[in-house]
Scaffold this motif. Structure first.
Motif, PDB file in Angstrom:
ATOM      1  N   LEU A 658       0.828  -1.201   0.000  1.00  0.00           N
ATOM      2  CA  LEU A 658       0.000   0.000   0.000  1.00  0.00           C
ATOM      3  C   LEU A 658       0.866   1.256   0.000  1.00  0.00           C
ATOM      4  O   LEU A 658       0.570   2.238  -0.697  1.00  0.00           O
ATOM      5  N   ARG A 659       1.948   1.220   0.760  1.00  0.00           N
ATOM      6  CA  ARG A 659       2.840   2.389   0.817  1.00  0.00           C
ATOM      7  C   ARG A 659       3.467   2.683  -0.537  1.00  0.00           C
ATOM      8  O   ARG A 659       3.721   3.848  -0.868  1.00  0.00           O
ATOM      9  N   PHE A 660       3.672   1.630  -1.332  1.00  0.00           N
ATOM     10  CA  PHE A 660       4.300   1.810  -2.643  1.00  0.00           C
ATOM     11  C   PHE A 660       3.276   1.875  -3.778  1.00  0.00           C
ATOM     12  O   PHE A 660       3.623   1.690  -4.937  1.00  0.00           O
ATOM     13  N   GLY A 661       2.017   2.133  -3.445  1.00  0.00           N
ATOM     14  CA  GLY A 661       1.039   2.459  -4.483  1.00  0.00           C
ATOM     15  C   GLY A 661       0.101   1.365  -4.922  1.00  0.00           C
ATOM     16  O   GLY A 661      -0.596   1.529  -5.933  1.00  0.00           O
ATOM     17  N   ALA A 662       0.043   0.241  -4.223  1.00  0.00           N
ATOM     18  CA  ALA A 662      -0.895  -0.811  -4.608  1.00  0.00           C
ATOM     19  C   ALA A 662      -2.331  -0.310  -4.482  1.00  0.00           C
ATOM     20  O   ALA A 662      -2.666   0.411  -3.534  1.00  0.00           O
ATOM     21  N   ASP A 663      -3.176  -0.686  -5.413  1.00  0.00           N
ATOM     22  CA  ASP A 663      -4.556  -0.197  -5.478  1.00  0.00           C
ATOM     23  C   ASP A 663      -5.501  -1.169  -4.772  1.00  0.00           C
ATOM     24  O   ASP A 663      -5.709  -2.292  -5.247  1.00  0.00           O
ATOM     25  N   PRO A 664      -6.118  -0.761  -3.662  1.00  0.00           N
ATOM     26  CA  PRO A 664      -7.046  -1.661  -2.963  1.00  0.00           C
ATOM     27  C   PRO A 664      -8.367  -1.843  -3.703  1.00  0.00           C
ATOM     28  O   PRO A 664      -9.162  -2.714  -3.344  1.00  0.00           O
ATOM     29  N   ASN A 665      -8.602  -1.029  -4.752  1.00  0.00           N
ATOM     30  CA  ASN A 665      -9.863  -1.085  -5.496  1.00  0.00           C
ATOM     31  C   ASN A 665      -9.699  -1.746  -6.865  1.00  0.00           C
ATOM     32  O   ASN A 665     -10.616  -1.694  -7.683  1.00  0.00           O
ATOM     33  N   ARG A 666      -8.565  -2.355  -7.103  1.00  0.00           N
ATOM     34  CA  ARG A 666      -8.325  -2.967  -8.414  1.00  0.00           C
ATOM     35  C   ARG A 666      -9.229  -4.180  -8.593  1.00  0.00           C
ATOM     36  O   ARG A 666      -9.235  -5.105  -7.787  1.00  0.00           O
ATOM     37  N   SER A 667      -9.990  -4.188  -9.687  1.00  0.00           N
ATOM     38  CA  SER A 667     -10.904  -5.299  -9.963  1.00  0.00           C
ATOM     39  C   SER A 667     -10.149  -6.486 -10.554  1.00  0.00           C
ATOM     40  O   SER A 667      -9.195  -6.316 -11.312  1.00  0.00           O
ATOM     41  N   HIS A 668     -10.625  -7.684 -10.201  1.00  0.00           N
ATOM     42  CA  HIS A 668     -10.023  -8.920 -10.681  1.00  0.00           C
ATOM     43  C   HIS A 668     -11.079  -9.778 -11.369  1.00  0.00           C
ATOM     44  O   HIS A 668     -12.266  -9.715 -11.029  1.00  0.00           O
ATOM     45  N   ARG A 669     -10.639 -10.582 -12.301  1.00  0.00           N
ATOM     46  CA  ARG A 669     -11.572 -11.440 -13.042  1.00  0.00           C
ATOM     47  C   ARG A 669     -11.885 -12.722 -12.307  1.00  0.00           C
ATOM     48  O   ARG A 669     -12.898 -13.364 -12.568  1.00  0.00           O
ATOM     49  N   TYR A 670     -10.993 -13.121 -11.390  1.00  0.00           N
ATOM     50  CA  TYR A 670     -11.110 -14.460 -10.801  1.00  0.00           C
ATOM     51  C   TYR A 670     -10.776 -14.385  -9.308  1.00  0.00           C
ATOM     52  O   TYR A 670      -9.922 -13.594  -8.920  1.00  0.00           O
ATOM     53  N   PRO A 671     -11.450 -15.188  -8.449  1.00  0.00           N
ATOM     54  CA  PRO A 671     -12.482 -16.173  -8.787  1.00  0.00           C
ATOM     55  C   PRO A 671     -13.863 -15.574  -8.951  1.00  0.00           C
ATOM     56  O   PRO A 671     -14.735 -16.191  -9.550  1.00  0.00           O
ATOM     57  N   THR A 672     -14.104 -14.375  -8.402  1.00  0.00           N
ATOM     58  CA  THR A 672     -15.382 -13.692  -8.582  1.00  0.00           C
ATOM     59  C   THR A 672     -15.130 -12.422  -9.377  1.00  0.00           C
ATOM     60  O   THR A 672     -14.389 -11.549  -8.922  1.00  0.00           O
ATOM     61  N   PRO A 673     -15.698 -12.291 -10.576  1.00  0.00           N
ATOM     62  CA  PRO A 673     -15.433 -11.105 -11.397  1.00  0.00           C
ATOM     63  C   PRO A 673     -15.759  -9.814 -10.654  1.00  0.00           C
ATOM     64  O   PRO A 673     -16.813  -9.681 -10.029  1.00  0.00           O
ATOM     65  N   GLY A 674     -14.809  -8.893 -10.733  1.00  0.00           N
ATOM     66  CA  GLY A 674     -15.008  -7.583 -10.119  1.00  0.00           C
ATOM     67  C   GLY A 674     -14.542  -7.468  -8.691  1.00  0.00           C
ATOM     68  O   GLY A 674     -14.557  -6.362  -8.124  1.00  0.00           O
ATOM     69  N   ARG A 675     -14.124  -8.572  -8.071  1.00  0.00           N
ATOM     70  CA  ARG A 675     -13.691  -8.503  -6.673  1.00  0.00           C
ATOM     71  C   ARG A 675     -12.375  -7.741  -6.548  1.00  0.00           C
ATOM     72  O   ARG A 675     -11.487  -7.857  -7.393  1.00  0.00           O
TER      73      ARG A 675
END
Length: 731
Positions: A658-675
């Motif tokens: 998080l300190r180096f810019g990771a996005d906590p809101n980044r959507s993922h396709r798997y295993p649940t789309p949009g998580r």
């Protein structure tokens, strides 16, 4: 290509595009309808161009996601049916009525039901009532809403273009003509220009286009199309009804030619790949294949069962060790079996792809892969190439498993690759110890031969790092070896050093490499086969100082990796979830074993070279044969995960990301789309992590593909601590 009992996917797309009037002339869809799935990406492009983009001018924005999701689910369901039920001895004339009544009508009914719930319209009762055209019913609904005939409201003049348009709409009402997509677009434009009809325009586009499609199919199939839809919406059609009815037809057709079916069953019994053969069986089975072919020509002149004969010829030659000859017959068997042979298409493809890879027949292998992607046997690749280099080796290594020595005819010559355990990359300790660094050429590429005959060529720094040979690595670094030299798949010495430290606990090689600056490109290169990066490997290693050093050198904190493209933050939170909730992890893995892996899981097994999973990564025969052993293995995996990972260290790693810019809101396709990573923390009730991500731009109101946000997810999983945080923050 001749007609197949199942319409090809290209034919289905063309038929729907014609009904929606989104196809005037399209070479790609015509070729797909004629030749089959020659290119999976062309099929996807055609669906997007004709069905999604082609209806965009008429379908309201609120309905488009529903229609697009329906297209994908209908295609997946159709592929499962096509690949599940073999239509031996049945032609399209027999199969199509069942497919319409038991598959296409129920699938269409599900779309009508969804749109009716989402968008106001004439009502399905009125739309599906026979005796009046669906277009007329929709126009009558518009008349009632605006209080006068819609054509008179929009085109009040009795001369010129206004009269011409009203006459045209009169033919629509009478069912003489079907409205074109262009004509409907002009009508909607006129409705949006008229204040009394403006609010109706979006809904009118949805239902007029739907009515147009229904009228089109009704012209092709009679009034039973709407009657079937109405019946299906009222009473429902049981799941699997199409497959069950088709199987009844298959059993009936089998009774037509009992002598052909009996002879075929006996031959297939004797042509099994793994059973011991006896002297004389090679000549005997070949003679019986010829007799069966003659019988099939007499009883089945249309060639409905011809793929069996080609497949038997291919199998016989493979069991004889004659792979070149076998492949020609397998190619014919595959061509004849597509859209006919059900689950047997997969079996033909498995044999054929292993043989083709062994022979290095890349063009044939690529054609097979295209069809496999179209039918869901493989996940859609992220890269442009349908076939990657590592897959040829993977399929080739499976050949000996599919055609083991004891299953071959005793008269055949020994196989060309008598490898005891294909896929295992083993090398003796003595061979490793004999390797010495070439300090005069520190960036030299070296060849290494493994026990199964596979040769790899790696930069020698990467070579020695992979075996944890710290003294050699130190000497090469002192001699000026570049840490940025990669192997052919994108692997670096640093990645290998992390993997070695993770596997053995010995960090001496890794620490040498971490002391040397690396180019960001090296840190952010993703390996081709397994999708690894140094950062995700370091997260798996679980040591915060390693993760911090990589981030400080320029590793991208948000770069997706692994076979399912997880971001580093999502992966770290998932690891923490498994560490804190091992029972959930155990339950999830056990369910996957019981019900079979999904496409992403199968692709992971393929890319990681798990030999027992078969060419497609979906062979569960070993799991079913040894259920207790499988359960113990899953339990051991969970126990190992708990033992290897520290909650405190994973929390520190997440804080670093998080300190180096990771996005906590980044959507993922798997295993649940949009998580998102934030959603995983909400599901797991990781209060400290959730709050940390909220402090770093976390959005608890962002929905996933199912419309669920962190509130819904936390409530569903009874994550009371996260719910308390949300309540306190007033979000």
């Amino acid at each position: 290509m001749t007609s197949t009992p199942y319409p090809r996917l290209g034919e289905c797309v063309r038929a729907l595009a014609s009904a929606l009037d989104s196809k005037t002339s399209d070479r790609d869809v015509d070729r797909l309808a004629r030749e089959g799935d020659f290119d999976w990406s062309v099929l996807d492009t055609v669906i997007g161009r004709l069905l999604i983009d082609g209806t965009g001018r008429l379908l309201a924005a609120s309905v488009r996601p529903t229609f697009e999701a329906w297209l994908h689910s209908a295609r997946d369901a159709y592929c499962r049916l096509v690949m599940g039920v073999a239509l031996d001895g049945i032609d399209r004339e027999e199969a199509l009525p069942v497919l319409i009544d038991r598959f296409f009508v129920p699938v269409t009914a599900s779309l009508l039901r969804a749109m009716n719930e989402q968008c106001r319209g004439p009502g399905l009762d009125r739309l599906l009532t026979t005796g009046t055209s669906p277009v007329s019913a929709t126009l009558d609904w518009l008349d009632n809403v605006v209080g006068e005939p819609i054509d008179k409201l929009l085109y009040p003049e009795t001369v010129g273009e206004s009269k011409s348009t009203r006459d045209k709409m009169g033919k629509w009402r009478a069912g003489v003509d079907l409205p074109s997509a262009h004509g409907l677009k002009l009508l909607l434009d006129a409705m949006r220009a008229e204040p009394r009809s403006l609010a109706l325009a979006d809904a009118a586009g949805v239902w007029l286009l739907t009515a147009r499609a229904l009228a089109h199919f009704e012209r092709l199939g009679g009034e039973r199309v709407r009657a079937g839809l109405d019946s299906c919406l009222r009473a429902g059609v049981p799941a699997g009804a199409a497959g069950e009815r088709l199987l009844e037809l298959v059993r009936t057709s089998g009774r037509r030619w009992p002598e052909l079916a009996d002879a075929g069953r006996r031959l297939w019994h004797d042509l099994r790949r793994t059973t011991t053969k006896h002297p004389g069986e090679r000549a005997d089975t070949w003679g019986r294949i010829l007799v069966l072919e003659q019988l099939a020509r007499e009883l089945d002149p249309e060639g409905r069962t011809a793929y069996h004969a080609a497949w038997m010829r291919g199998r016989w030659h493979a069991l004889s060790g004659l792979y070149e000859e076998a492949l020609a017959h397998y190619e014919e068997a595959f061509r004849l079996s597509c859209y006919r042979a059900g689950h047997q298409v997969r079996e033909v493809a498995e044999d054929a792809m292993c043989i083709a890879a062994f022979l290095g027949k890349r063009p044939f292998l690529k054609r097979m892969k295209h069809v496999g992607i179209a039918f869901g046997l493989f996940v859609r690749p992220d890269v442009d190439a349908a076939l990657e280099d590592w897959e040829i080796e993977q399929f080739s290594q499976q050949l000996l498993l599919r055609f083991p020595p004891q299953g071959r005819f005793v008269e055949s010559e020994a196989d060309l690759s008598p490898v005891a355990a294909p896929g295992l990359m083993l090398i003796s300790a003595q061979s490793v110890d004999r390797m010495k660094p070439d300090l005069s050429a520190p960036n030299r590429v070296r060849a290494i031969r493994f026990e199964n005959g596979i040769v790899r060529r790696w930069p020698q720094l990467r070579l020695f790092a992979s075996f944890g040979m710290a003294a050699n690595v130190s000497a090469l670094l002192d001699a000026g070896a570049s840490v940025d030299e990669l192997d052919g798949s994108g692997g670096s010495a640093l990645l290998c050093g992390i993997q070695y430290a993770h596997a053995t606990g010995d960090r001496s090689t890794l620490d040498l490499l971490l002391a040397v600056p690396h180019a960001p490109a090296t840190l952010n290169t993703i390996t081709g086969r397994k999708g690894l990066t140094p950062l995700v490997s370091a997260i798996d290693f679980g040591q915060p100082d390693v993760v911090q050093r990589l981030l400080e050198m320029g590793a991208d904190a948000d770069l997706p990796a692994l076979t399912d493209r997880q971001s580093p933050l999502y992966y770290a939170v998932t690891l923490l979830h498994g560490r804190i909730h091992p029972q959930r992890m155990l339950t999830q893995l056990s369910l996957q074993l019981a019900h079979g892996l999904d496409a992403a899981g199968r692709e992971t097994l393929r890319r990681f070279g798990v030999a027992w999973a078969g060419p497609f990564g979906d062979d569960a025969s070993l799991v079913h044969a040894e259920p207790e052993l499988a359960a113990e293995s899953v339990k051991a995996m969970v126990d190992r995960h708990v033992a290897r990972h520290s909650v405190e260290k994973l929390q520190r790693i997440i804080a670093l990301l998080l300190r180096f810019g990771a996005d906590p809101n980044r959507s993922h396709r798997y295993p649940t789309p949009g998580r998102t990573p934030l959603m995983v923390a909400a599901e797991s009730d990781l209060a400290a992590i959730f709050e940390m991500m909220m402090d770093n731009r976390g959005d608890p109101l962002k929905p996933d593909a199912d419309g669920k946000n962190c509130h819904h997810i936390a409530a569903g999983f009874r994550s009371y601590r996260v719910l308390a945080i949300l309540a306190r923050m007033g979000t």
